[in-house]
Design an enzyme around this catalytic site. Structure first.
Site, PDB file in Angstrom:
ATOM      1  N   CYS A   1       0.671  -1.128   0.037  1.00  0.00           N
ATOM      2  CA  CYS A   1       0.079   0.012  -0.180  1.00  0.00           C
ATOM      3  C   CYS A   1       0.855   1.375  -0.096  1.00  0.00           C
ATOM      4  O   CYS A   1       0.235   2.298  -0.272  1.00  0.00           O
ATOM      5  CB  CYS A   1      -0.834   0.040   1.152  1.00  0.00           C
ATOM      6  SG  CYS A   1      -2.125  -1.479   1.149  1.00  0.00           S
TER       7      CYS A   1
ATOM      8  N   HIS B   1      -3.415   7.184   2.409  1.00  0.00           N
ATOM      9  CA  HIS B   1      -3.785   5.669   2.020  1.00  0.00           C
ATOM     10  C   HIS B   1      -4.931   5.469   2.748  1.00  0.00           C
ATOM     11  O   HIS B   1      -5.091   5.606   3.914  1.00  0.00           O
ATOM     12  CB  HIS B   1      -2.695   4.722   2.334  1.00  0.00           C
ATOM     13  CG  HIS B   1      -3.079   3.316   2.304  1.00  0.00           C
ATOM     14  ND1 HIS B   1      -3.795   3.005   1.245  1.00  0.00           N
ATOM     15  CD2 HIS B   1      -3.009   2.324   3.255  1.00  0.00           C
ATOM     16  CE1 HIS B   1      -3.935   1.717   1.338  1.00  0.00           C
ATOM     17  NE2 HIS B   1      -3.472   1.258   2.564  1.00  0.00           N
TER      18      HIS B   1
ATOM     19  N   ASN C   1     -10.014  -0.275   0.532  1.00  0.00           N
ATOM     20  CA  ASN C   1      -8.354  -0.221   0.369  1.00  0.00           C
ATOM     21  C   ASN C   1      -7.975  -0.741  -0.895  1.00  0.00           C
ATOM     22  O   ASN C   1      -8.111  -1.987  -1.198  1.00  0.00           O
ATOM     23  CB  ASN C   1      -7.821  -1.167   1.502  1.00  0.00           C
ATOM     24  CG  ASN C   1      -6.275  -1.195   1.597  1.00  0.00           C
ATOM     25  OD1 ASN C   1      -5.916  -0.644   0.619  1.00  0.00           O
ATOM     26  ND2 ASN C   1      -5.580  -1.562   2.685  1.00  0.00           N
TER      27      ASN C   1
HETATM   28  O1  UT7 Z   1      -3.384  -1.353   4.023  1.00  0.00           O
HETATM   29  C1  UT7 Z   1      -2.584  -1.267   5.014  1.00  0.00           C
HETATM   30  C2  UT7 Z   1      -2.731  -2.496   5.549  1.00  0.00           C
HETATM   31  N1  UT7 Z   1      -3.995  -2.964   6.465  1.00  0.00           N
HETATM   32  C3  UT7 Z   1      -4.547  -2.367   7.429  1.00  0.00           C
HETATM   33  O2  UT7 Z   1      -4.177  -1.331   7.804  1.00  0.00           O
HETATM   34  C4  UT7 Z   1      -5.714  -2.908   8.139  1.00  0.00           C
HETATM   35  C5  UT7 Z   1      -5.879  -2.561   9.581  1.00  0.00           C
HETATM   36  N2  UT7 Z   1      -6.678  -3.175  10.202  1.00  0.00           N
HETATM   37  C6  UT7 Z   1      -8.047  -2.965  10.138  1.00  0.00           C
HETATM   38  O3  UT7 Z   1      -8.497  -2.194   9.551  1.00  0.00           O
HETATM   39  C7  UT7 Z   1      -8.785  -3.658  11.282  1.00  0.00           C
HETATM   40  O4  UT7 Z   1      -7.979  -4.320  12.301  1.00  0.00           O
HETATM   41  C8  UT7 Z   1      -9.964  -4.743  10.822  1.00  0.00           C
HETATM   42  C9  UT7 Z   1     -11.057  -3.826  10.206  1.00  0.00           C
HETATM   43  C10 UT7 Z   1      -9.202  -5.568   9.978  1.00  0.00           C
HETATM   44  C11 UT7 Z   1     -10.524  -5.394  11.859  1.00  0.00           C
HETATM   45  O5  UT7 Z   1     -11.178  -4.472  12.818  1.00  0.00           O
HETATM   46  P1  UT7 Z   1     -10.968  -4.621  14.451  1.00  0.00           P
HETATM   47  O6  UT7 Z   1     -11.693  -3.731  15.177  1.00  0.00           O
HETATM   48  O7  UT7 Z   1      -9.344  -4.842  14.630  1.00  0.00           O
HETATM   49  O8  UT7 Z   1     -11.255  -5.931  14.874  1.00  0.00           O
HETATM   50  P2  UT7 Z   1     -10.680  -7.556  15.326  1.00  0.00           P
HETATM   51  O9  UT7 Z   1      -9.938  -8.035  14.304  1.00  0.00           O
HETATM   52  O10 UT7 Z   1     -10.213  -7.034  16.649  1.00  0.00           O
HETATM   53  O11 UT7 Z   1     -11.758  -8.306  15.743  1.00  0.00           O
HETATM   54  C12 UT7 Z   1     -13.116  -7.948  16.648  1.00  0.00           C
HETATM   55  C13 UT7 Z   1     -14.112  -8.878  16.455  1.00  0.00           C
HETATM   56  C14 UT7 Z   1     -13.846 -10.446  16.379  1.00  0.00           C
HETATM   57  O12 UT7 Z   1     -14.722 -11.093  16.910  1.00  0.00           O
HETATM   58  P3  UT7 Z   1     -14.510 -11.568  18.628  1.00  0.00           P
HETATM   59  O13 UT7 Z   1     -13.394 -12.596  18.537  1.00  0.00           O
HETATM   60  O14 UT7 Z   1     -14.580 -10.369  19.217  1.00  0.00           O
HETATM   61  O15 UT7 Z   1     -15.989 -12.392  18.926  1.00  0.00           O
HETATM   62  C15 UT7 Z   1     -13.646 -10.720  14.798  1.00  0.00           C
HETATM   63  O16 UT7 Z   1     -13.956 -12.128  14.627  1.00  0.00           O
HETATM   64  O17 UT7 Z   1     -14.897  -8.701  15.072  1.00  0.00           O
HETATM   65  C16 UT7 Z   1     -14.929  -9.892  14.257  1.00  0.00           C
HETATM   66  N3  UT7 Z   1     -15.013  -9.711  12.943  1.00  0.00           N
HETATM   67  C17 UT7 Z   1     -16.059  -9.403  12.306  1.00  0.00           C
HETATM   68  N4  UT7 Z   1     -17.376  -9.370  12.366  1.00  0.00           N
HETATM   69  C18 UT7 Z   1     -18.023  -8.974  11.710  1.00  0.00           C
HETATM   70  C19 UT7 Z   1     -13.818  -9.524  12.141  1.00  0.00           C
HETATM   71  N5  UT7 Z   1     -14.188  -9.230  10.858  1.00  0.00           N
HETATM   72  C20 UT7 Z   1     -15.617  -9.287  10.952  1.00  0.00           C
HETATM   73  C21 UT7 Z   1     -16.343  -8.850   9.924  1.00  0.00           C
HETATM   74  N6  UT7 Z   1     -17.799  -8.822  10.303  1.00  0.00           N
HETATM   75  N7  UT7 Z   1     -16.062  -8.802   8.583  1.00  0.00           N
END
Ligand code: UT7
Length: 350
Positions: A114, A254, A284
């Protein structure tokens, strides 16, 4: 004579097919409210069956050349920033060179995920400052949808496809790229990877079964590093340019996650009016996200000669970067170019 590198043309392309959050609800266990609140994304664009990084990049490149009033034959370098090339060989930049008929251009790809556009911009700037190239096309394109695991809700909701391009040219004006800061951390490469398909893990039945050709990500670990690195590199780039945030006409970051953008904005202390955000409609789009956002910004906003823009990115590798740019007097850069080309022609014909 010392030259700076100025953007004189720009263009971008987004595929027609829209994939909304509601469409994703039918594929994985997710919902529109979760995606919007956790990422800021409403929809993303997905490449059609006949579209690839090179076809999208070529469309964006043609627009950028038209804006710059430059023929593809006059290019001497094409750099393509992509993590999702058409093939491992040839470079996608070579396919774009062929499509454009840029017969006098060298061409190569660059992969810093990215952050790719900023690394390409830095590379192009170095070519111009060292005198190695004068008319450079930078293309950033991604077909990330082909590398998604459509069963993994933590990644497939985030990414989209698209391409964008800029023309970079020398100018004697105190304008163009004023400062660049780049960084990397290979020790945490596991946070974002496409593991298989390279020499370490060539394609096999096993890698296919494991979906190891798809993007894997430790989203919440990346999140913290992204905010820290984007804020720090942006501050360093501003300091190198001798500017402060209130000098900025706009920050074009980005578009990884709306919450990352808000946290970076808070850390930098820039206003909502300065921060350009279009993640809601594109998700993204990897390396192409900054130049797509630049294209949209320029379409919807007036920009004056001397205005300052800040680009800032973070991505797989891990890599990051920030660039401060002073908007050049583009008609004057074009006059400089035509004078140079006239002299080049005279030298050739004697
Ligand atoms: O381009 C540069 C590189 N990439 C990035 O910069 C990405 C950076 N990270 C992010 O954007 C975020 O971390 C995400 C959007 C990917 C995830 O958000 P988060 O707030 O960090 O969520 P998490 O991974 O901590 O997950 C929280 C909960 C989990 O459930 P439990 O374990 O709390 O029950 C996940 O399983 O959210 C759940 N979850 C979802 N729920 C509904 C993860 N993805 C989804 C989804 N829909 N799509």
């Amino acid at each position: 004579m010392d030259y700076n590198a100025a953007i004189t043309g720009w263009g971008w392309y987004s595929p027609a097919q829209v994939l909304s959050n509601h469409d994703l609800e039918k594929l994985v266990d997710t919902n529109d409210a979760w995606i919007q609140s956790r990422t800021g994304i409403r929809e993303r664009r997905i490449a059609g069956p006949n579209e690839t990084t090179s076809t999208m990049g070529t469309i964006a490149a043609r627009q950028a050349l038209e804006e710059a009033e430059l023929s593809a034959r006059d290019l001497d370098l094409i750099i393509c920033a992509t993590t999702t090339p058409d093939h491992l060989i040839p470079a996608t930049a070579c396919l774009i060179q062929r499509n454009l008929g840029a017969n006098h251009a060298a061409a190569f790809d660059l992969n810093t995920a990215c952050s790719g556009f900023l690394y390409a911009l830095a590379t192009g700037t170095q070519f111009i400052q060292a005198g190695g190239a004068r008319r450079i096309l930078i293309v950033a394109g991604e077909t990330l949808s082909r590398f998604m695991n459509w069963e993994d809700r933590s990644t497939c909701i985030l990414f989209g496809d698209g391409a964008a391009a800029v023309v970079l040219e020398p100018t004697a004006q105190t304008a163009g790229v004023l400062s660049t800061v780049l960084g990397s951390r290979g020790d945490v490469e596991h946070m974002l990877s496409i593991e298989a398909g390279g020499s370490a893990r060539p394609a096999s039945a096993e890698t296919l079964a494991e979906k190891a050709h798809c993007v894997r990500m430790k989203g919440n670990e990346i999140f913290k590093l992204a905010v820290r690195s984007m804020a720090q590199s942006a501050q360093e780039a501003l300091a190198k340019a001798g500017l402060v945030t209130s000098d900025l006409r706009a920050v074009i970051p980005h578009q990884a996650n709306h919450r990352i953008l808000t946290a970076t904005q808070d850390a930098l202390g820039v206003s909502d009016q300065q921060m350009f955000v279009n993640i809601d409609r594109y998700g993204n789009t990897g390396a192409s996200s900054i130049p797509i956002a630049l294209g949209e910004f320029l379409q919807g906003n007036a920009i004056d000669v001397g205005d300052h823009l800040l680009f800032v990115a973070f991505g797989g590798g891990l890599t990051w970067g920030a660039t401060v740019l002073r908007w050049a007097d583009i008609p004057a850069v074009k006059m400089e170019r035509w004078e140079t080309m006239r002299k080049e022609k005279l030298a050739l014909t004697g």
